[in-house]
Design a protein around this motif. Structure first.
Motif, PDB file in Angstrom:
ATOM      1  N   SER A 112       0.837  -1.187   0.000  1.00  0.00           N
ATOM      2  CA  SER A 112       0.000   0.000   0.000  1.00  0.00           C
ATOM      3  C   SER A 112       0.876   1.242   0.000  1.00  0.00           C
ATOM      4  O   SER A 112       1.893   1.281   0.680  1.00  0.00           O
ATOM      5  CB  SER A 112      -0.910   0.002   1.224  1.00  0.00           C
ATOM      6  OG  SER A 112      -1.644   1.203   1.302  1.00  0.00           O
ATOM      7  N   SER A 113       0.475   2.235  -0.747  1.00  0.00           N
ATOM      8  CA  SER A 113       1.231   3.485  -0.802  1.00  0.00           C
ATOM      9  C   SER A 113       0.950   4.377   0.397  1.00  0.00           C
ATOM     10  O   SER A 113       1.671   5.313   0.667  1.00  0.00           O
ATOM     11  CB  SER A 113       0.886   4.249  -2.087  1.00  0.00           C
ATOM     12  OG  SER A 113       1.141   3.461  -3.217  1.00  0.00           O
ATOM     13  N   TYR A 114      -0.130   4.085   1.088  1.00  0.00           N
ATOM     14  CA  TYR A 114      -0.547   4.938   2.180  1.00  0.00           C
ATOM     15  C   TYR A 114      -0.704   4.084   3.437  1.00  0.00           C
ATOM     16  O   TYR A 114      -0.364   2.907   3.438  1.00  0.00           O
ATOM     17  CB  TYR A 114      -1.890   5.614   1.836  1.00  0.00           C
ATOM     18  CG  TYR A 114      -1.811   6.507   0.629  1.00  0.00           C
ATOM     19  CD1 TYR A 114      -2.017   5.985  -0.649  1.00  0.00           C
ATOM     20  CD2 TYR A 114      -1.538   7.855   0.757  1.00  0.00           C
ATOM     21  CE1 TYR A 114      -1.938   6.798  -1.764  1.00  0.00           C
ATOM     22  CE2 TYR A 114      -1.466   8.676  -0.352  1.00  0.00           C
ATOM     23  CZ  TYR A 114      -1.665   8.142  -1.603  1.00  0.00           C
ATOM     24  OH  TYR A 114      -1.591   8.942  -2.706  1.00  0.00           O
ATOM     25  N   SER A 115      -1.206   4.689   4.478  1.00  0.00           N
ATOM     26  CA  SER A 115      -1.469   3.933   5.698  1.00  0.00           C
ATOM     27  C   SER A 115      -2.745   3.136   5.501  1.00  0.00           C
ATOM     28  O   SER A 115      -3.825   3.720   5.391  1.00  0.00           O
ATOM     29  CB  SER A 115      -1.623   4.883   6.890  1.00  0.00           C
ATOM     30  OG  SER A 115      -0.446   5.596   7.095  1.00  0.00           O
ATOM     31  N   PRO A 116      -2.636   1.838   5.455  1.00  0.00           N
ATOM     32  CA  PRO A 116      -3.816   1.050   5.093  1.00  0.00           C
ATOM     33  C   PRO A 116      -4.708   0.744   6.282  1.00  0.00           C
ATOM     34  O   PRO A 116      -4.282   0.788   7.432  1.00  0.00           O
ATOM     35  CB  PRO A 116      -3.203  -0.241   4.562  1.00  0.00           C
ATOM     36  CG  PRO A 116      -1.982  -0.413   5.406  1.00  0.00           C
ATOM     37  CD  PRO A 116      -1.454   0.984   5.656  1.00  0.00           C
ATOM     38  N   SER A 117      -5.936   0.425   5.990  1.00  0.00           N
ATOM     39  CA  SER A 117      -6.773  -0.329   6.903  1.00  0.00           C
ATOM     40  C   SER A 117      -6.803  -1.746   6.364  1.00  0.00           C
ATOM     41  O   SER A 117      -6.868  -1.953   5.154  1.00  0.00           O
ATOM     42  CB  SER A 117      -8.190   0.246   6.959  1.00  0.00           C
ATOM     43  OG  SER A 117      -8.224   1.427   7.705  1.00  0.00           O
ATOM     44  N   LEU A 118      -6.752  -2.708   7.264  1.00  0.00           N
ATOM     45  CA  LEU A 118      -6.695  -4.116   6.873  1.00  0.00           C
ATOM     46  C   LEU A 118      -7.816  -4.887   7.553  1.00  0.00           C
ATOM     47  O   LEU A 118      -8.162  -4.611   8.706  1.00  0.00           O
ATOM     48  CB  LEU A 118      -5.343  -4.712   7.252  1.00  0.00           C
ATOM     49  CG  LEU A 118      -4.163  -4.150   6.458  1.00  0.00           C
ATOM     50  CD1 LEU A 118      -2.866  -4.301   7.226  1.00  0.00           C
ATOM     51  CD2 LEU A 118      -4.048  -4.856   5.111  1.00  0.00           C
ATOM     52  N   PHE A 119      -8.357  -5.832   6.823  1.00  0.00           N
ATOM     53  CA  PHE A 119      -9.495  -6.613   7.304  1.00  0.00           C
ATOM     54  C   PHE A 119      -9.262  -8.089   7.007  1.00  0.00           C
ATOM     55  O   PHE A 119      -8.564  -8.449   6.067  1.00  0.00           O
ATOM     56  CB  PHE A 119     -10.787  -6.204   6.567  1.00  0.00           C
ATOM     57  CG  PHE A 119     -11.093  -4.729   6.559  1.00  0.00           C
ATOM     58  CD1 PHE A 119     -10.439  -3.873   5.694  1.00  0.00           C
ATOM     59  CD2 PHE A 119     -12.055  -4.211   7.407  1.00  0.00           C
ATOM     60  CE1 PHE A 119     -10.721  -2.517   5.676  1.00  0.00           C
ATOM     61  CE2 PHE A 119     -12.357  -2.853   7.389  1.00  0.00           C
ATOM     62  CZ  PHE A 119     -11.685  -2.004   6.515  1.00  0.00           C
ATOM     63  N   TRP A 120      -9.875  -8.927   7.819  1.00  0.00           N
ATOM     64  CA  TRP A 120     -10.040 -10.332   7.487  1.00  0.00           C
ATOM     65  C   TRP A 120     -11.535 -10.627   7.460  1.00  0.00           C
ATOM     66  O   TRP A 120     -12.260 -10.306   8.401  1.00  0.00           O
ATOM     67  CB  TRP A 120      -9.376 -11.243   8.514  1.00  0.00           C
ATOM     68  CG  TRP A 120      -7.910 -11.468   8.292  1.00  0.00           C
ATOM     69  CD1 TRP A 120      -6.870 -10.813   8.879  1.00  0.00           C
ATOM     70  CD2 TRP A 120      -7.301 -12.442   7.426  1.00  0.00           C
ATOM     71  NE1 TRP A 120      -5.668 -11.308   8.436  1.00  0.00           N
ATOM     72  CE2 TRP A 120      -5.910 -12.315   7.541  1.00  0.00           C
ATOM     73  CE3 TRP A 120      -7.817 -13.428   6.567  1.00  0.00           C
ATOM     74  CZ2 TRP A 120      -5.011 -13.117   6.834  1.00  0.00           C
ATOM     75  CZ3 TRP A 120      -6.934 -14.224   5.870  1.00  0.00           C
ATOM     76  CH2 TRP A 120      -5.538 -14.062   5.998  1.00  0.00           C
ATOM     77  N   TYR A 121     -11.962 -11.240   6.346  1.00  0.00           N
ATOM     78  CA  TYR A 121     -13.346 -11.682   6.203  1.00  0.00           C
ATOM     79  C   TYR A 121     -13.353 -13.208   6.064  1.00  0.00           C
ATOM     80  O   TYR A 121     -12.426 -13.799   5.501  1.00  0.00           O
ATOM     81  CB  TYR A 121     -13.992 -11.092   4.945  1.00  0.00           C
ATOM     82  CG  TYR A 121     -14.470  -9.653   5.064  1.00  0.00           C
ATOM     83  CD1 TYR A 121     -13.610  -8.589   4.814  1.00  0.00           C
ATOM     84  CD2 TYR A 121     -15.791  -9.365   5.408  1.00  0.00           C
ATOM     85  CE1 TYR A 121     -14.045  -7.281   4.901  1.00  0.00           C
ATOM     86  CE2 TYR A 121     -16.240  -8.058   5.493  1.00  0.00           C
ATOM     87  CZ  TYR A 121     -15.361  -7.015   5.237  1.00  0.00           C
ATOM     88  OH  TYR A 121     -15.813  -5.712   5.314  1.00  0.00           O
ATOM     89  N   VAL A 122     -14.423 -13.820   6.525  1.00  0.00           N
ATOM     90  CA  VAL A 122     -14.595 -15.269   6.379  1.00  0.00           C
ATOM     91  C   VAL A 122     -15.840 -15.538   5.546  1.00  0.00           C
ATOM     92  O   VAL A 122     -16.837 -14.815   5.663  1.00  0.00           O
ATOM     93  CB  VAL A 122     -14.678 -15.976   7.743  1.00  0.00           C
ATOM     94  CG1 VAL A 122     -15.867 -15.484   8.562  1.00  0.00           C
ATOM     95  CG2 VAL A 122     -14.764 -17.490   7.577  1.00  0.00           C
ATOM     96  N   GLN A 123     -15.759 -16.540   4.709  1.00  0.00           N
ATOM     97  CA  GLN A 123     -16.884 -16.913   3.857  1.00  0.00           C
ATOM     98  C   GLN A 123     -17.123 -18.416   3.991  1.00  0.00           C
ATOM     99  O   GLN A 123     -16.291 -19.220   3.577  1.00  0.00           O
ATOM    100  CB  GLN A 123     -16.611 -16.553   2.396  1.00  0.00           C
ATOM    101  CG  GLN A 123     -17.779 -16.858   1.457  1.00  0.00           C
ATOM    102  CD  GLN A 123     -17.444 -16.549   0.008  1.00  0.00           C
ATOM    103  OE1 GLN A 123     -16.285 -16.575  -0.411  1.00  0.00           O
ATOM    104  NE2 GLN A 123     -18.468 -16.229  -0.778  1.00  0.00           N
TER     105      GLN A 123
END
Lengths: 116, 115
Positions: free
Chosen positions: B27-38
């Motif tokens: 990421s070029s910037y400060s990211p937000s990161l997530f984990w999703y489950v399906q």
């Protein structure tokens, strides 16, 4: 409080027909996102809409695909003249604000489109 | 532009043993990161998210993830796997490069849990 609703859950179309996928966001959410999931792949962003506005359609195929989110009613993803390659799961997500990277997007159960 | 790499496409563990699902991001910037489950034929459920607060994030169902900027990683862990954890797991990034919170998904990891 109902979550994001999508219908139909399953849709079968023959090549050349039209497919209409509907998404009702969570109550109080005015931002809608559509994603496509091809077999064995992650979700790919298609389009981001607010009420009556398309904000970002950078992931939409240039032809046959369109999306809307009218003032009243659900968001609609429309695929004209479907081809077999359109077979995929289409997911809708909604969020309350849309402008903040920290915001969670809430996903619907998806519509699984099969083109024969 | 941001991207997510999930090198493992399939992870298999025994019930009761630890789970480690790896994720690296760009990421070029400060990211937000997530984990999703399906779960099979279901929608996506948010497990947890990182938004520049604490680097160790606790989520639902006993999962947690640690944001390591130096390694550009956001691996998902759980001390003890349950049969109900068998599902597809997606690491997701959202950053500030655009005017909206468009999400970029990894290809996903299929977690199998053996009895």
């Amino acid at each position: 409080n109902a979550g994001v609703m999508q219908n139909p859950r399953h849709l079968v179309r023959r090549r050349g027909q039209e497919a209409r996928l509907r998404c009702s966001p969570m109550k109080g959410h005015s931002h809608v996102y559509w994603y496509r999931q091809l077999p064995e792949e992650g979700l790919k962003f298609m389009v981001y809409l607010q009420k009556e506005n398309i904000i970002d359609e950078s992931g939409m195929p240039k032809e046959r695909f369109s999306a809307e989110f009218p003032k009243e009613g659900p968001s609609i993803l429309r695929i004209q003249q479907v081809v077999r390659g359109d077979s995929a799961a289409y997911f809708c997500a909604s969020s309350p604000w849309g402008q903040f990277i920290q915001e969670t997007q809430y996903f619907g159960p998806g519509t699984r489109l099969l083109v024969l | 532009a941001q991207s997510v790499t999930q090198l493992d496409s399939h992870v298999s563990v025994s019930e009761g043993t630890p789970v480690l699902l790896r994720c690296n991001y760009s990421s070029s910037y400060s990211p937000s990161l997530f984990w999703y489950v399906q779960h099979p034929n279901k929608g996506l459920q948010l497990l947890l998210k990182y938004t520049s607060a604490a680097t160790l994030v606790k989520g639902i169902n006993g999962f947690e993830a640690e944001f390591k900027k130096s390694e550009t990683s956001f691996h998902l862990t759980k001390p003890s796997a349950h049969m109900s954890d068998a599902a597809e797991y997606f690491c997701v990034v959202s950053d500030e490069s655009g005017a909206n919170s468009k999400l970029t998904f990894g290809k996903g990891i299929t977690l199998s849990v053996r009895p």
